[in-house]
Design a protein around this motif. Sequence first.
Motif, PDB file in Angstrom:
ATOM      1  N   ALA A 155       0.828  -1.201   0.000  1.00 45.20           N
ATOM      2  CA  ALA A 155       0.000   0.000   0.000  1.00 45.20           C
ATOM      3  C   ALA A 155       0.867   1.257   0.000  1.00 45.20           C
ATOM      4  CB  ALA A 155      -0.939  -0.005   1.195  1.00 45.20           C
ATOM      5  N   ALA A 156       1.961   1.229   0.736  1.00 45.38           N
ATOM      6  CA  ALA A 156       2.854   2.387   0.760  1.00 45.38           C
ATOM      7  C   ALA A 156       3.449   2.646  -0.617  1.00 45.38           C
ATOM      8  CB  ALA A 156       3.962   2.164   1.785  1.00 45.38           C
ATOM      9  N   SER A 157       3.812   1.580  -1.320  1.00 45.15           N
ATOM     10  CA  SER A 157       4.377   1.752  -2.663  1.00 45.15           C
ATOM     11  C   SER A 157       3.338   2.326  -3.614  1.00 45.15           C
ATOM     12  CB  SER A 157       4.924   0.423  -3.191  1.00 45.15           C
ATOM     13  OG  SER A 157       3.885  -0.476  -3.563  1.00 45.15           O
ATOM     14  N   LYS A 158       2.087   1.928  -3.458  1.00 48.52           N
ATOM     15  CA  LYS A 158       1.038   2.444  -4.335  1.00 48.52           C
ATOM     16  C   LYS A 158       0.626   3.867  -3.942  1.00 48.52           C
ATOM     17  CE  LYS A 158       0.811  -1.029  -7.089  1.00 48.52           C
ATOM     18  NZ  LYS A 158       1.217  -0.881  -8.508  1.00 48.52           N
ATOM     19  N   GLY A 159       0.785   4.224  -2.675  1.00 47.49           N
ATOM     20  CA  GLY A 159       0.600   5.611  -2.288  1.00 47.49           C
ATOM     21  C   GLY A 159       1.607   6.514  -2.990  1.00 47.49           C
ATOM     22  N   ALA A 160       2.812   5.999  -3.180  1.00 46.37           N
ATOM     23  CA  ALA A 160       3.826   6.745  -3.922  1.00 46.37           C
ATOM     24  C   ALA A 160       3.402   6.925  -5.377  1.00 46.37           C
ATOM     25  CB  ALA A 160       5.169   6.030  -3.844  1.00 46.37           C
ATOM     26  N   VAL A 161       2.785   5.899  -5.953  1.00 44.94           N
ATOM     27  CA  VAL A 161       2.278   6.001  -7.326  1.00 44.94           C
ATOM     28  C   VAL A 161       1.253   7.125  -7.432  1.00 44.94           C
ATOM     29  CG1 VAL A 161       0.970   4.821  -9.137  1.00 44.94           C
ATOM     30  CG2 VAL A 161       2.719   3.574  -7.854  1.00 44.94           C
ATOM     31  N   ASP A 162       0.359   7.223  -6.448  1.00 48.31           N
ATOM     32  CA  ASP A 162      -0.642   8.289  -6.439  1.00 48.31           C
ATOM     33  C   ASP A 162       0.031   9.659  -6.476  1.00 48.31           C
ATOM     34  OD1 ASP A 162      -2.385   6.184  -6.166  1.00 48.31           O
ATOM     35  OD2 ASP A 162      -3.148   6.786  -4.191  1.00 48.31           O
ATOM     36  N   ALA A 163       1.048   9.842  -5.647  1.00 49.15           N
ATOM     37  CA  ALA A 163       1.737  11.137  -5.577  1.00 49.15           C
ATOM     38  C   ALA A 163       2.445  11.455  -6.884  1.00 49.15           C
ATOM     39  CB  ALA A 163       2.726  11.129  -4.414  1.00 49.15           C
ATOM     40  N   ILE A 164       3.153  10.479  -7.433  1.00 50.99           N
ATOM     41  CA  ILE A 164       3.851  10.685  -8.705  1.00 50.99           C
ATOM     42  C   ILE A 164       2.866  11.101  -9.784  1.00 50.99           C
ATOM     43  CG2 ILE A 164       5.072   9.479 -10.560  1.00 50.99           C
ATOM     44  CD1 ILE A 164       6.406   7.777  -8.312  1.00 50.99           C
ATOM     45  N   THR A 165       1.731  10.418  -9.831  1.00 48.85           N
ATOM     46  CA  THR A 165       0.729  10.669 -10.872  1.00 48.85           C
ATOM     47  C   THR A 165       0.163  12.079 -10.782  1.00 48.85           C
ATOM     48  OG1 THR A 165       0.126   8.323 -10.959  1.00 48.85           O
ATOM     49  CG2 THR A 165      -1.515   9.908 -11.749  1.00 48.85           C
ATOM     50  N   ARG A 166      -0.252  12.472  -9.606  1.00 45.08           N
ATOM     51  CA  ARG A 166      -0.878  13.791  -9.441  1.00 45.08           C
ATOM     52  C   ARG A 166       0.107  14.922  -9.745  1.00 45.08           C
ATOM     53  NH1 ARG A 166      -3.324  11.227  -4.469  1.00 45.08           N
ATOM     54  NH2 ARG A 166      -5.502  10.800  -4.986  1.00 45.08           N
ATOM     55  N   ILE A 167       1.333  14.782  -9.273  1.00 41.76           N
ATOM     56  CA  ILE A 167       2.324  15.842  -9.471  1.00 41.76           C
ATOM     57  C   ILE A 167       2.757  15.921 -10.930  1.00 41.76           C
ATOM     58  CG2 ILE A 167       4.672  16.566  -8.897  1.00 41.76           C
ATOM     59  CD1 ILE A 167       4.088  15.463  -6.038  1.00 41.76           C
ATOM     60  N   LEU A 168       2.950  14.774 -11.577  1.00 40.72           N
ATOM     61  CA  LEU A 168       3.347  14.803 -12.984  1.00 40.72           C
ATOM     62  C   LEU A 168       2.272  15.451 -13.845  1.00 40.72           C
ATOM     63  CD1 LEU A 168       5.357  14.110 -15.183  1.00 40.72           C
ATOM     64  CD2 LEU A 168       4.312  11.835 -15.346  1.00 40.72           C
ATOM     65  N   ALA A 169       1.006  15.216 -13.527  1.00 46.16           N
ATOM     66  CA  ALA A 169      -0.071  15.851 -14.287  1.00 46.16           C
ATOM     67  C   ALA A 169       0.064  17.370 -14.250  1.00 46.16           C
ATOM     68  CB  ALA A 169      -1.433  15.418 -13.734  1.00 46.16           C
ATOM     69  N   LEU A 170       0.433  17.913 -13.099  1.00 45.59           N
ATOM     70  CA  LEU A 170       0.622  19.359 -12.972  1.00 45.59           C
ATOM     71  C   LEU A 170       1.871  19.824 -13.719  1.00 45.59           C
ATOM     72  CD1 LEU A 170      -0.219  19.769  -9.179  1.00 45.59           C
ATOM     73  CD2 LEU A 170      -1.678  20.377 -11.125  1.00 45.59           C
ATOM     74  N   GLU A 171       2.909  19.017 -13.659  1.00 46.72           N
ATOM     75  CA  GLU A 171       4.168  19.410 -14.294  1.00 46.72           C
ATOM     76  C   GLU A 171       4.098  19.391 -15.816  1.00 46.72           C
ATOM     77  OE1 GLU A 171       7.239  18.039 -10.727  1.00 46.72           O
ATOM     78  OE2 GLU A 171       6.973  16.736 -12.486  1.00 46.72           O
ATOM     79  N   LEU A 172       3.128  18.671 -16.378  1.00 51.54           N
ATOM     80  CA  LEU A 172       2.989  18.605 -17.837  1.00 51.54           C
ATOM     81  C   LEU A 172       2.032  19.668 -18.367  1.00 51.54           C
ATOM     82  CD1 LEU A 172       3.101  14.791 -18.655  1.00 51.54           C
ATOM     83  CD2 LEU A 172       4.937  16.476 -18.605  1.00 51.54           C
ATOM     84  N   ARG A 173       1.805  20.692 -17.591  1.00 49.11           N
ATOM     85  CA  ARG A 173       0.982  21.828 -18.043  1.00 49.11           C
ATOM     86  C   ARG A 173       1.436  22.300 -19.429  1.00 49.11           C
ATOM     87  NH1 ARG A 173      -2.053  26.037 -15.995  1.00 49.11           N
ATOM     88  NH2 ARG A 173      -1.929  25.161 -13.871  1.00 49.11           N
ATOM     89  N   GLY A 174       0.465  22.492 -20.308  1.00 51.65           N
ATOM     90  CA  GLY A 174       0.755  23.003 -21.639  1.00 51.65           C
ATOM     91  C   GLY A 174       1.141  21.957 -22.653  1.00 51.65           C
ATOM     92  N   ARG A 175       1.294  20.696 -22.233  1.00 47.85           N
ATOM     93  CA  ARG A 175       1.709  19.637 -23.153  1.00 47.85           C
ATOM     94  C   ARG A 175       0.532  18.898 -23.800  1.00 47.85           C
ATOM     95  NH1 ARG A 175       6.251  16.672 -22.010  1.00 47.85           N
ATOM     96  NH2 ARG A 175       5.391  15.246 -23.573  1.00 47.85           N
ATOM     97  N   ASP A 176      -0.681  19.080 -23.307  1.00 45.50           N
ATOM     98  CA  ASP A 176      -1.850  18.329 -23.769  1.00 45.50           C
ATOM     99  C   ASP A 176      -1.632  16.827 -23.599  1.00 45.50           C
ATOM    100  OD1 ASP A 176      -4.400  17.820 -24.769  1.00 45.50           O
ATOM    101  OD2 ASP A 176      -3.739  17.862 -26.870  1.00 45.50           O
ATOM    102  N   VAL A 177      -1.062  16.442 -22.463  1.00 45.85           N
ATOM    103  CA  VAL A 177      -0.875  15.031 -22.101  1.00 45.85           C
ATOM    104  C   VAL A 177      -1.508  14.819 -20.736  1.00 45.85           C
ATOM    105  CG1 VAL A 177       0.796  13.230 -21.505  1.00 45.85           C
ATOM    106  CG2 VAL A 177       1.248  14.769 -23.441  1.00 45.85           C
TER     107      VAL A 177
END
Length: 245
Positions: A155-177
């Motif tokens: 569960a801890a490893s998958k909690g890390a997946v959640d964080a990576i996913t949410r933050i990367l979505a913000l970091e790809l602003r302007g890329r239409d990805v």
Amino acid sequence: MPAGVDRVAVVTGGSGGIGRAVCERLAQDGTAVVVAYSGSADRAEDLVGRLTAAGARALAARADVAEPDQVAGVLDAAERAFGGVDVVVHTAGVMRLAPLVELDLEELDALHRTNVRGTFVVSQLAARRVRPGGAIVNFSSSVVRLSLPTYSAYAASKGAVDAITRILALELRGRDVTVNAVAPGPTATPLFLDGKPEEVIERMAEQSPLERLGRPEDVAEVVSFLAGPARWVNGQVLYVNGGLA
């Protein structure tokens, strides 16, 4: 941009379980599929054979998801064969179950290497390669919210997946990805079923309001949505568990 004949997907862990169902569904959608695998070349090639026999475009490529050079090699293969990469679905993962006080730290490190480092590596390289209008889909788990005994490390490893996913979505602003994660509940795959007594499996199946385990096809349906038409869903973790949590 909807899924279709001009789209190309790379699916890690694509040779078995949920990954196989994802490959099959994306191929049905008209997407060219790269089946990325780490273990059984035979299973991966068998799947590619079945997909191509049905008229799909597919190939198999091996990679340890925690090794950047190997993941880059899979993306290179997709670009050489099909012209680019539009979708990366990262289903590869491992599970180690034990009470926290009993789990061997080497087991924890192995879990972390595949589930956390692997997700980071695949997400990092996908973010550099996926074309505008594309999608990155990671795999979390419903156990992040369920907090089941013996699942602390997983569960801890998958909690890390959640964080990576949410933050990367913000970091790809302007890329239409778009970047999202799917969090399956108990699903009838070897990863879930192996080592569990039948009574435990039956009890977990009954917990869902739909009174059954999930099927790989149930999860693949949601991946298909995120990989194609779901352009306004971004930075989300979608729980796919029949209402369990």
